[in-house]
Scaffold this motif. Sequence first.
Motif, PDB file in Angstrom:
ATOM      1  N   PHE A 169       0.834  -1.194   0.000  1.00  8.93           N
ATOM      2  CA  PHE A 169       0.000   0.000   0.000  1.00  8.93           C
ATOM      3  C   PHE A 169       0.873   1.251   0.000  1.00  8.93           C
ATOM      4  CE2 PHE A 169      -1.634   3.140   3.201  1.00  8.93           C
ATOM      5  CZ  PHE A 169      -2.440   3.854   2.321  1.00  8.93           C
ATOM      6  N   ALA A 170       1.858   1.303   0.892  1.00 11.97           N
ATOM      7  CA  ALA A 170       2.758   2.456   0.929  1.00 11.97           C
ATOM      8  C   ALA A 170       3.492   2.612  -0.391  1.00 11.97           C
ATOM      9  CB  ALA A 170       3.749   2.307   2.082  1.00 11.97           C
ATOM     10  N   ARG A 171       3.917   1.505  -0.985  1.00  9.17           N
ATOM     11  CA  ARG A 171       4.612   1.561  -2.273  1.00  9.17           C
ATOM     12  C   ARG A 171       3.701   2.144  -3.354  1.00  9.17           C
ATOM     13  NH1 ARG A 171       9.041  -1.388  -3.865  1.00  9.17           N
ATOM     14  NH2 ARG A 171       8.772  -2.944  -2.218  1.00  9.17           N
ATOM     15  N   ARG A 172       2.421   1.748  -3.353  1.00 11.63           N
ATOM     16  CA  ARG A 172       1.471   2.285  -4.342  1.00 11.63           C
ATOM     17  C   ARG A 172       1.324   3.795  -4.191  1.00 11.63           C
ATOM     18  NH1 ARG A 172      -2.001  -1.779  -2.589  1.00 11.63           N
ATOM     19  NH2 ARG A 172      -3.497  -0.226  -1.786  1.00 11.63           N
ATOM     20  N   MET A 173       1.285   4.267  -2.957  1.00  9.89           N
ATOM     21  CA  MET A 173       1.137   5.706  -2.742  1.00  9.89           C
ATOM     22  C   MET A 173       2.392   6.460  -3.188  1.00  9.89           C
ATOM     23  SD  MET A 173      -1.934   6.134  -1.746  1.00  9.89           S
ATOM     24  CE  MET A 173      -2.290   4.756  -2.869  1.00  9.89           C
ATOM     25  N   VAL A 174       3.548   5.887  -2.955  1.00 10.27           N
ATOM     26  CA  VAL A 174       4.790   6.498  -3.447  1.00 10.27           C
ATOM     27  C   VAL A 174       4.757   6.587  -4.967  1.00 10.27           C
ATOM     28  CG1 VAL A 174       7.280   6.197  -3.664  1.00 10.27           C
ATOM     29  CG2 VAL A 174       6.169   5.785  -1.461  1.00 10.27           C
ATOM     30  N   GLU A 175       4.321   5.519  -5.617  1.00  6.93           N
ATOM     31  CA  GLU A 175       4.249   5.530  -7.079  1.00  6.93           C
ATOM     32  C   GLU A 175       3.229   6.548  -7.580  1.00  6.93           C
ATOM     33  OE1 GLU A 175       3.373   1.442  -7.804  1.00  6.93           O
ATOM     34  OE2 GLU A 175       5.476   0.803  -7.609  1.00  6.93           O
TER      35      GLU A 175
END
Length: 438
Positions: free
Chosen positions: A123-129
Amino acid sequence: MTTADSRAERAARARVAATRIEAEGVDGVVLGWVDNAGVGRVKAVPVRQLEHAAAWGVGASPCFDHFLVDDGMAPGGGPLGDLRLVPDLAALTRLAAQPGWAWAPVDRYAQDGTPHPGCQRLFARRMVEAVEQRGLSVRAGIEVEWVVNGGGEGPAYGMRRLIGSSDYLRDVLRALHEQHLDVLQLHPEYTTGQFEVSVAAAGPLRAADDALLVRHTVQAVSARHGLDASFAPAVAPGGVGNGAHLHLSLWRDGHNLGHGGLGPHGLTREAEAFLAGVLAELPALLALGAPSVASYLRLVPGRWSGPYRCWGLENREAALRLITGSTGEQANAEVKCFDGAANPYLAVGGVLAAGLAGLDGALRLPPEVPDDPTGSTAVERLPDSLDQAVKAFRGSEVLRAALGEELHAAVLAVREAEIALFAGRTDEEIIDATRRRY
């Protein structure tokens, strides 16, 4: 994760990494994640199994999405299913305070190789992207506060306390340095036995990883000194608890958007909109950043915990503190209302989602609160209980859409179950039940 090539590539990287760390004396690798209650969970493999773990993952039940702080389980968890824990080899670190061990955070996938929708790190990775897709980037850092028993008497921030714990704190610094963490500050904090360490800012995902690695390291060094470290939000009734303040700055093309603009105190319009989005969602974000019933024993006026839904330049009682820094490039904002019970991936990802919503809506910050809001009836309080925060979280379409239905529902189930678990308990009972869980 789904193709043979990607699996082969991961195996090849793991083979090289395993050879390197085994030569450095590593025997086992800790594979770590954090559940929705904010508790760190682990599995471990022998170093010679790292290649297989990287290629195929290590099995773990999805029931951990519904684990509570006391290892009970919220409705929705159960004995069925299996996930694969896949270590992120880019974050693989030999643990300086645990000889023979290394650590890596994991992403969680389904058996068929598709991303697990309940994985907080993904989830955090998706928000960074999502931030990067706009041509933007965020630099972040999470301050780590903790309390140790026998941590030395003495005044807050006092040299007497530092002297009493100098060997211990030296070993903390040495271990963090050996793990290539760039320590900016280490000092005694307010309450007896309390300390704080800050490491250099990084990308949001790395910042969350670093916060976990700092905590694991502090726990390991503490154990070697016969001390028990707690990162819990409340450690004594009526006392100052442990925060996990999140610092962040928004960047475009190498320029910090927190200065040189036409907004308040030099904010660019993009940075102002981003921070306005965070401020707008703060009541709901507390369900991610202050997720324990014990969190609200800390989040009270007069303790600089950020209990007011406002912002201000260098205002330590405001939930959102603006920091201009000695140079423009150091400008950042601090979310002060988050604490040590938070899953850092949920906290970071939630803040990014809120900031993006602020950008989408071209939001503007409300008027600044330049004075101490303590006791003011004109400044809105943030939720003063987990129940109130959960109500805001349940109503936040921004966080629901960002988290996805499965992760949102799991977080909600855990929060509601912990509210029921601690209903009717005294402050002392809540602290006793949570102090050694974080």
